[in-house]
Structures are given as C-alpha cells and as structure tokens.
Design a protein around this motif. Sequence first.
Motif, PDB file in Angstrom:
ATOM      1  N   MET A  33     -12.497  -5.892   1.602  1.00  0.00           N
ATOM      2  CA  MET A  33     -11.092  -6.114   1.939  1.00  0.00           C
ATOM      3  C   MET A  33     -10.774  -5.522   3.307  1.00  0.00           C
ATOM      4  O   MET A  33     -11.312  -4.491   3.699  1.00  0.00           O
ATOM      5  CB  MET A  33     -10.168  -5.455   0.894  1.00  0.00           C
ATOM      6  N   SER A  34      -9.871  -6.176   4.032  1.00  0.00           N
ATOM      7  CA  SER A  34      -9.371  -5.622   5.286  1.00  0.00           C
ATOM      8  C   SER A  34      -8.220  -4.668   4.970  1.00  0.00           C
ATOM      9  O   SER A  34      -7.702  -4.640   3.845  1.00  0.00           O
ATOM     10  CB  SER A  34      -8.866  -6.743   6.195  1.00  0.00           C
ATOM     11  N   ARG A  35      -7.812  -3.894   5.968  1.00  0.00           N
ATOM     12  CA  ARG A  35      -6.666  -3.011   5.766  1.00  0.00           C
ATOM     13  C   ARG A  35      -5.411  -3.811   5.449  1.00  0.00           C
ATOM     14  O   ARG A  35      -4.593  -3.401   4.631  1.00  0.00           O
ATOM     15  CB  ARG A  35      -6.456  -2.148   7.016  1.00  0.00           C
ATOM     16  N   GLU A  36      -5.271  -4.937   6.095  1.00  0.00           N
ATOM     17  CA  GLU A  36      -4.106  -5.782   5.845  1.00  0.00           C
ATOM     18  C   GLU A  36      -4.107  -6.297   4.410  1.00  0.00           C
ATOM     19  O   GLU A  36      -3.064  -6.321   3.734  1.00  0.00           O
ATOM     20  CB  GLU A  36      -4.084  -6.946   6.828  1.00  0.00           C
ATOM     21  N   GLU A  37      -5.269  -6.692   3.910  1.00  0.00           N
ATOM     22  CA  GLU A  37      -5.365  -7.206   2.543  1.00  0.00           C
ATOM     23  C   GLU A  37      -5.065  -6.125   1.520  1.00  0.00           C
ATOM     24  O   GLU A  37      -4.359  -6.366   0.538  1.00  0.00           O
ATOM     25  CB  GLU A  37      -6.762  -7.796   2.311  1.00  0.00           C
ATOM     26  N   LEU A  38      -5.584  -4.908   1.755  1.00  0.00           N
ATOM     27  CA  LEU A  38      -5.276  -3.812   0.840  1.00  0.00           C
ATOM     28  C   LEU A  38      -3.791  -3.481   0.912  1.00  0.00           C
ATOM     29  O   LEU A  38      -3.152  -3.221  -0.118  1.00  0.00           O
ATOM     30  CB  LEU A  38      -6.115  -2.575   1.181  1.00  0.00           C
ATOM     31  N   GLY A  39      -3.248  -3.499   2.119  1.00  0.00           N
ATOM     32  CA  GLY A  39      -1.828  -3.221   2.283  1.00  0.00           C
ATOM     33  C   GLY A  39      -0.962  -4.180   1.485  1.00  0.00           C
ATOM     34  O   GLY A  39       0.053  -3.772   0.895  1.00  0.00           O
ATOM     35  N   GLU A  40      -1.351  -5.449   1.444  1.00  0.00           N
ATOM     36  CA  GLU A  40      -0.593  -6.433   0.669  1.00  0.00           C
ATOM     37  C   GLU A  40      -0.629  -6.108  -0.823  1.00  0.00           C
ATOM     38  O   GLU A  40       0.355  -6.337  -1.536  1.00  0.00           O
ATOM     39  CB  GLU A  40      -1.155  -7.832   0.922  1.00  0.00           C
ATOM     40  N   ARG A  41      -1.734  -5.546  -1.276  1.00  0.00           N
ATOM     41  CA  ARG A  41      -1.879  -5.220  -2.708  1.00  0.00           C
ATOM     42  C   ARG A  41      -1.062  -3.992  -3.098  1.00  0.00           C
ATOM     43  O   ARG A  41      -0.666  -3.852  -4.253  1.00  0.00           O
ATOM     44  CB  ARG A  41      -3.357  -4.992  -3.041  1.00  0.00           C
ATOM     45  N   VAL A  42      -0.831  -3.091  -2.139  1.00  0.00           N
ATOM     46  CA  VAL A  42      -0.127  -1.834  -2.457  1.00  0.00           C
ATOM     47  C   VAL A  42       1.235  -1.748  -1.770  1.00  0.00           C
ATOM     48  O   VAL A  42       1.879  -0.701  -1.782  1.00  0.00           O
ATOM     49  CB  VAL A  42      -0.993  -0.610  -2.073  1.00  0.00           C
ATOM     50  N   HIS A  43       1.659  -2.852  -1.140  1.00  0.00           N
ATOM     51  CA  HIS A  43       2.977  -2.944  -0.498  1.00  0.00           C
ATOM     52  C   HIS A  43       3.131  -1.952   0.661  1.00  0.00           C
ATOM     53  O   HIS A  43       4.171  -1.304   0.813  1.00  0.00           O
ATOM     54  CB  HIS A  43       4.102  -2.724  -1.516  1.00  0.00           C
ATOM     55  N   LEU A  44       2.086  -1.836   1.473  1.00  0.00           N
ATOM     56  CA  LEU A  44       2.129  -1.020   2.679  1.00  0.00           C
ATOM     57  C   LEU A  44       1.624  -1.856   3.854  1.00  0.00           C
ATOM     58  O   LEU A  44       0.913  -2.837   3.666  1.00  0.00           O
ATOM     59  CB  LEU A  44       1.252   0.233   2.531  1.00  0.00           C
ATOM     60  N   SER A  45       1.999  -1.455   5.063  1.00  0.00           N
ATOM     61  CA  SER A  45       1.491  -2.149   6.245  1.00  0.00           C
ATOM     62  C   SER A  45       0.043  -1.751   6.496  1.00  0.00           C
ATOM     63  O   SER A  45      -0.433  -0.715   6.003  1.00  0.00           O
ATOM     64  CB  SER A  45       2.338  -1.794   7.464  1.00  0.00           C
ATOM     65  N   LYS A  46      -0.655  -2.552   7.292  1.00  0.00           N
ATOM     66  CA  LYS A  46      -2.030  -2.204   7.639  1.00  0.00           C
ATOM     67  C   LYS A  46      -2.073  -0.906   8.437  1.00  0.00           C
ATOM     68  O   LYS A  46      -3.055  -0.156   8.372  1.00  0.00           O
ATOM     69  CB  LYS A  46      -2.688  -3.330   8.427  1.00  0.00           C
ATOM     70  N   HIS A  47      -0.995  -0.614   9.163  1.00  0.00           N
ATOM     71  CA  HIS A  47      -0.937   0.628   9.929  1.00  0.00           C
ATOM     72  C   HIS A  47      -0.831   1.841   8.986  1.00  0.00           C
ATOM     73  O   HIS A  47      -1.405   2.893   9.253  1.00  0.00           O
ATOM     74  CB  HIS A  47       0.250   0.600  10.887  1.00  0.00           C
ATOM     75  N   SER A  48      -0.089   1.683   7.889  1.00  0.00           N
ATOM     76  CA  SER A  48       0.013   2.763   6.902  1.00  0.00           C
ATOM     77  C   SER A  48      -1.334   3.008   6.227  1.00  0.00           C
ATOM     78  O   SER A  48      -1.718   4.154   5.983  1.00  0.00           O
ATOM     79  CB  SER A  48       1.072   2.424   5.853  1.00  0.00           C
ATOM     80  N   ILE A  49      -2.046   1.927   5.935  1.00  0.00           N
ATOM     81  CA  ILE A  49      -3.387   2.066   5.343  1.00  0.00           C
ATOM     82  C   ILE A  49      -4.295   2.805   6.317  1.00  0.00           C
ATOM     83  O   ILE A  49      -5.062   3.702   5.921  1.00  0.00           O
ATOM     84  CB  ILE A  49      -3.976   0.687   4.999  1.00  0.00           C
ATOM     85  N   ALA A  50      -4.202   2.451   7.603  1.00  0.00           N
ATOM     86  CA  ALA A  50      -5.019   3.138   8.613  1.00  0.00           C
ATOM     87  C   ALA A  50      -4.690   4.629   8.652  1.00  0.00           C
ATOM     88  O   ALA A  50      -5.593   5.470   8.762  1.00  0.00           O
ATOM     89  CB  ALA A  50      -4.796   2.506   9.982  1.00  0.00           C
ATOM     90  N   SER A  51      -3.394   4.965   8.561  1.00  0.00           N
ATOM     91  CA  SER A  51      -2.984   6.371   8.594  1.00  0.00           C
ATOM     92  C   SER A  51      -3.561   7.142   7.412  1.00  0.00           C
ATOM     93  O   SER A  51      -3.987   8.290   7.552  1.00  0.00           O
ATOM     94  CB  SER A  51      -1.453   6.472   8.593  1.00  0.00           C
ATOM     95  N   ILE A  52      -3.582   6.503   6.239  1.00  0.00           N
ATOM     96  CA  ILE A  52      -4.162   7.155   5.059  1.00  0.00           C
ATOM     97  C   ILE A  52      -5.664   7.337   5.246  1.00  0.00           C
ATOM     98  O   ILE A  52      -6.215   8.417   4.984  1.00  0.00           O
ATOM     99  CB  ILE A  52      -3.863   6.326   3.790  1.00  0.00           C
ATOM    100  N   GLU A  53      -6.339   6.306   5.719  1.00  0.00           N
ATOM    101  CA  GLU A  53      -7.790   6.373   5.872  1.00  0.00           C
ATOM    102  C   GLU A  53      -8.209   7.374   6.942  1.00  0.00           C
ATOM    103  O   GLU A  53      -9.292   7.973   6.848  1.00  0.00           O
ATOM    104  CB  GLU A  53      -8.339   4.986   6.200  1.00  0.00           C
ATOM    105  N   LEU A  54      -7.371   7.584   7.934  1.00  0.00           N
ATOM    106  CA  LEU A  54      -7.686   8.545   8.995  1.00  0.00           C
ATOM    107  C   LEU A  54      -7.217   9.951   8.661  1.00  0.00           C
ATOM    108  O   LEU A  54      -7.415  10.878   9.450  1.00  0.00           O
ATOM    109  CB  LEU A  54      -7.054   8.081  10.311  1.00  0.00           C
TER     110      LEU A  54
END
Length: 277
Positions: A33-54
């Motif tokens: 999954m891409s960050r954008e795809e995961l973000g869609e599943r958890v209702h967050l932006s891809k930038h928020s997913i990046a912030s969590i992963e970093l």
Amino acid sequence: MSGGIEVGGEPEASDSMRTFGAFVQGLREHAGMSREELGERVHLSKHSIASIELGRRLADEQFVEMAEPALGNTGALRKAFGRVGRQPGFAAWFRRWAALEREAVSLATYECRLVPGLLQSEPYARAVFGNSIPPLSDEQVDVQAVARMERQRMLTERPNTSFSFVVDEHVVRRQLGGAEVARVQLDHMLGYAQLRNVEIQVMPLDCQVHAGLDGPLALLETPDAKHLAYSEGQQTGQLISDAKEAAILHRRYATLRSQALSPLDSVSLLERIRGEL
C-alpha cells in the motif's frame, strides 16, 4: 491548555515513536500500500501518514484500530503501539487533542483560570507549575516549561493558522508569581497580539453578560472543515468530537467574542494594566 498537560507544538520524535513509525511503514509496504492508500483506510492524509512513519506525529488508538485490519490484522500493530513512550509534558487525555492541534487551520481558546498555555511567558509557566499539588521537582518543572515553550512556537511558525483567545480580565490582573512575573507576562501577550494571525480579547470585569460560565474550552477546525472541542478539568480532559456538541461550544465561543472587548480595546486594557504594575 493552561495546566500541566502540554506537549511541544512539534515535538522531537522519541526513539519509541520513530520505532513505531518504522514498524507502520514496514507493515504498509509489506501490504503493498502507498501512504495515500493507507490514509484513505484510516481517514488521514498521506502527509499525516508520513508524519507517523517518521516519528513526528504520535499515533492514537483510533489510528491503530483502523490501521490494524488494513495491515494484516495480526495484532502486531496494537502490541507495538503499547510500547510507544510518552513525550515529556504529555498527558494521556491530551494526546489526541495535541495531534489534532498540530494540523488545525484555526484554534480558539477561552480561559477564566489562567493565561492560556499558548500565551504564557516562561516565568509565568514556571509559576504555574510551581504551584502544582503535589509539588513537582525542579526537573519536572523544567520539563513542563520547556514543553510549553516548544508548543508555543506554533503561533510564529504557522502564520496561516488563525489563533483566537478570549481571557477574563481577572486572569490578566492576577499577579501570579509576583509583580515582575506579571509584567513579563503582559509584555509577552502584547507581543503576540501584534501578530496578524493572533487575536487576543479580554472579557471585562464589568460585563453584565457572559457566555462562558460553564468554564474554559478550546476549539479547533481541521483541514477537512471538522469542528472539534476540548474541555479540561482537574486531573482530566475530554475531546468532544460529536458534531452537535462541538457546534454548541463553537456558538458559545462566538458569543463570547461578541461580548468581550475588541482586539484593539483589549490591547489598550492590557497596556493600562501593565502600566499600573
């Protein structure tokens, strides 16, 4: 808000946050999954997913419960989340609000007890923590004060975010920590009042109407136009996400702003109080 439950506005990632973030990234990539795809599943932006992963953003239980089935539903994510260490100055009930606060497009605060945390000078913040019961150690006071000053950087580092404050007049007249601390605090507030993205209003003592009698509150608007609220009491706090309840508190705050002195008149009052010290 104003008490001892702050976290830095953009805290430095802890080792456990970075480790958890790397774990999320590994599970995501394994799932293809891409960050954008995961973000869609958890209702967050891809930038928020990046912030969590970093490791820059602290994930919350809602994220974990939504991400777990998307990333294999093995329970591993829940176990990893349980090992994430807290940041200094971070209270459990403040976690979700602090995360939302860092991405909000507008923030509003009403206070009737203390100067809002985002407006406190360091001497004033130290006086606040110095009055804690049970008493804090010098090291604990230092940690809390540093966290509060770090969180305060939002006001200058996010010029496109609107910050609104309504504070009761007796709060700015109280000489917590002594006259010199009060002078520094008023100068601190007057400095922030000069920023284009900051509005400070004072609710005067002689005002005969008051929409904030139920106590302090904090409000925010998310990038996707959701309106949330946060209410803090002794040893606890509550995130209010129900749309109807949050709407009521937003209406109360709008009424408070109409009842308080204008930003310009509020600055004049703060200057008069400063001159009296």
